[in-house]
Scaffold this motif. Structure first.
Motif, short mmCIF file in Angstrom:
data_model
loop_
_atom_site.label_atom_id
_atom_site.label_comp_id
_atom_site.label_asym_id
_atom_site.label_seq_id
_atom_site.Cartn_x
_atom_site.Cartn_y
_atom_site.Cartn_z
N ASP A 109 1.92 -36.61 -60.80
CA ASP A 109 1.21 -35.97 -59.70
C ASP A 109 1.61 -36.55 -58.34
O ASP A 109 1.87 -35.81 -57.39
CB ASP A 109 -0.30 -36.11 -59.90
CG ASP A 109 -1.09 -35.40 -58.82
OD1 ASP A 109 -0.91 -34.18 -58.65
OD2 ASP A 109 -1.88 -36.08 -58.14
N ARG A 113 3.47 -34.72 -55.12
CA ARG A 113 2.72 -34.56 -53.86
C ARG A 113 3.27 -35.37 -52.70
O ARG A 113 3.04 -35.02 -51.54
CB ARG A 113 1.28 -34.98 -54.09
CG ARG A 113 0.53 -34.08 -55.02
CD ARG A 113 -0.80 -34.66 -55.47
NE ARG A 113 -1.69 -34.99 -54.38
CZ ARG A 113 -2.89 -35.53 -54.56
NH1 ARG A 113 -3.33 -35.77 -55.78
NH2 ARG A 113 -3.65 -35.82 -53.54
N ASN A 116 5.12 -34.07 -49.27
CA ASN A 116 4.35 -33.30 -48.30
C ASN A 116 3.05 -33.98 -47.89
O ASN A 116 2.25 -33.39 -47.18
CB ASN A 116 4.02 -31.91 -48.87
CG ASN A 116 5.26 -31.11 -49.15
OD1 ASN A 116 6.23 -31.19 -48.40
ND2 ASN A 116 5.26 -30.36 -50.23
N HIS A 117 2.84 -35.18 -48.36
CA HIS A 117 1.59 -35.89 -48.09
C HIS A 117 1.72 -36.68 -46.79
O HIS A 117 2.72 -37.36 -46.57
CB HIS A 117 1.28 -36.83 -49.26
CG HIS A 117 -0.14 -37.28 -49.30
ND1 HIS A 117 -1.14 -36.51 -49.81
CD2 HIS A 117 -0.73 -38.43 -48.86
CE1 HIS A 117 -2.28 -37.16 -49.72
NE2 HIS A 117 -2.05 -38.33 -49.15
N LEU A 125 -3.36 -41.69 -52.60
CA LEU A 125 -2.55 -41.55 -53.81
C LEU A 125 -2.54 -42.80 -54.68
O LEU A 125 -2.01 -42.78 -55.79
CB LEU A 125 -1.12 -41.17 -53.44
CG LEU A 125 -0.96 -39.87 -52.65
CD1 LEU A 125 0.51 -39.65 -52.31
CD2 LEU A 125 -1.53 -38.70 -53.40
N ARG A 134 -3.31 -32.18 -59.28
CA ARG A 134 -3.59 -30.89 -58.64
C ARG A 134 -3.04 -29.76 -59.50
O ARG A 134 -2.06 -29.94 -60.20
CB ARG A 134 -2.93 -30.83 -57.27
CG ARG A 134 -3.57 -31.70 -56.25
CD ARG A 134 -2.92 -31.44 -54.92
NE ARG A 134 -3.57 -32.17 -53.86
CZ ARG A 134 -3.21 -32.10 -52.61
NH1 ARG A 134 -2.18 -31.34 -52.25
NH2 ARG A 134 -3.84 -32.76 -51.68
N GLU A 138 -3.06 -25.60 -55.86
CA GLU A 138 -3.40 -26.65 -54.89
C GLU A 138 -2.15 -27.27 -54.30
O GLU A 138 -2.13 -27.62 -53.12
CB GLU A 138 -4.25 -27.74 -55.57
CG GLU A 138 -5.64 -27.29 -55.94
CD GLU A 138 -6.38 -28.34 -56.77
OE1 GLU A 138 -7.59 -28.49 -56.56
OE2 GLU A 138 -5.75 -28.97 -57.63
N HIS A 139 -1.07 -27.38 -55.08
CA HIS A 139 0.19 -27.90 -54.57
C HIS A 139 0.75 -26.99 -53.48
O HIS A 139 1.24 -27.44 -52.46
CB HIS A 139 1.24 -28.04 -55.69
CG HIS A 139 1.06 -29.27 -56.53
ND1 HIS A 139 1.21 -30.54 -56.03
CD2 HIS A 139 0.75 -29.42 -57.84
CE1 HIS A 139 1.00 -31.42 -56.98
NE2 HIS A 139 0.71 -30.75 -58.11
N ALA A 142 -1.26 -27.24 -50.19
CA ALA A 142 -1.18 -28.53 -49.47
C ALA A 142 -0.03 -28.61 -48.56
O ALA A 142 0.70 -28.07 -48.04
CB ALA A 142 -1.07 -29.68 -50.44
#
Length: 142
Positions: A109, A113, A116-117, A125, A134, A138-139, A142
């Motif tokens: 996960d 993520r 783009n976090h 995280l 997610r 949800e991905h 985001a």
């Protein structure tokens, strides 16, 4: 229970060890083992007065088992930097386990993520803050 059942046994053990130790040469391997224990007697008997002290080291042995099993593999990390990276990954995986998280699910996960976090929210995280994987929707959101 320790006071009732163990104090007498431990006192008898110490007496027996001191009597038997006096009969052995200082070069005898058993005498060396007895000397080792007798010089650490206060530490050994601490479990009698502190119930938080475990009577075995099984938990510590289990915790380092994977380190011992993988030791030979880590000789081939490629470089010092590779070894440092492996140590970081191992620390993260162990931290996930200690927080009751499936390391594989967490890592999959986080890797999906992280690109783009926002950097200022990386702490979200970390295993102790992770809320679970997610869904694909949800991905995309985001």
């Amino acid at each position: 229970m320790r006071q009732d059942l163990s104090v007498g046994l431990v006192a008898d053990l110490e007496t027996w060890m001191r009597v038997e130790r006096a009969k052995l040469s200082r070069h005898n391997d058993v005498a060396k083992a007895m000397d080792y224990m007798l010089t650490r007697w206060a530490s050994f008997t601490r479990f009698l007065s502190d119930g938080r002290i475990c009577l075995s080291n099984n938990a510590a042995e289990r915790a380092i088992r994977s380190l011992a099993l993988g030791r030979r593999n880590w000789l081939f990390a490629g470089s010092d930097r590779g070894g440092q990276r492996a140590a970081i990954m191992y620390s993260l995986i162990t931290t996930a386990k200690m927080n009751g998280i499936d390391p594989q699910a967490w890592l999959a996960d986080v890797l999906a993520r992280i690109a783009n976090h926002p950097a200022h929210r990386l702490d979200e995280l970390m295993p102790w803050n992770w809320t679970g994987p997610r869904t694909p929707a949800e991905h995309r959101a985001a």
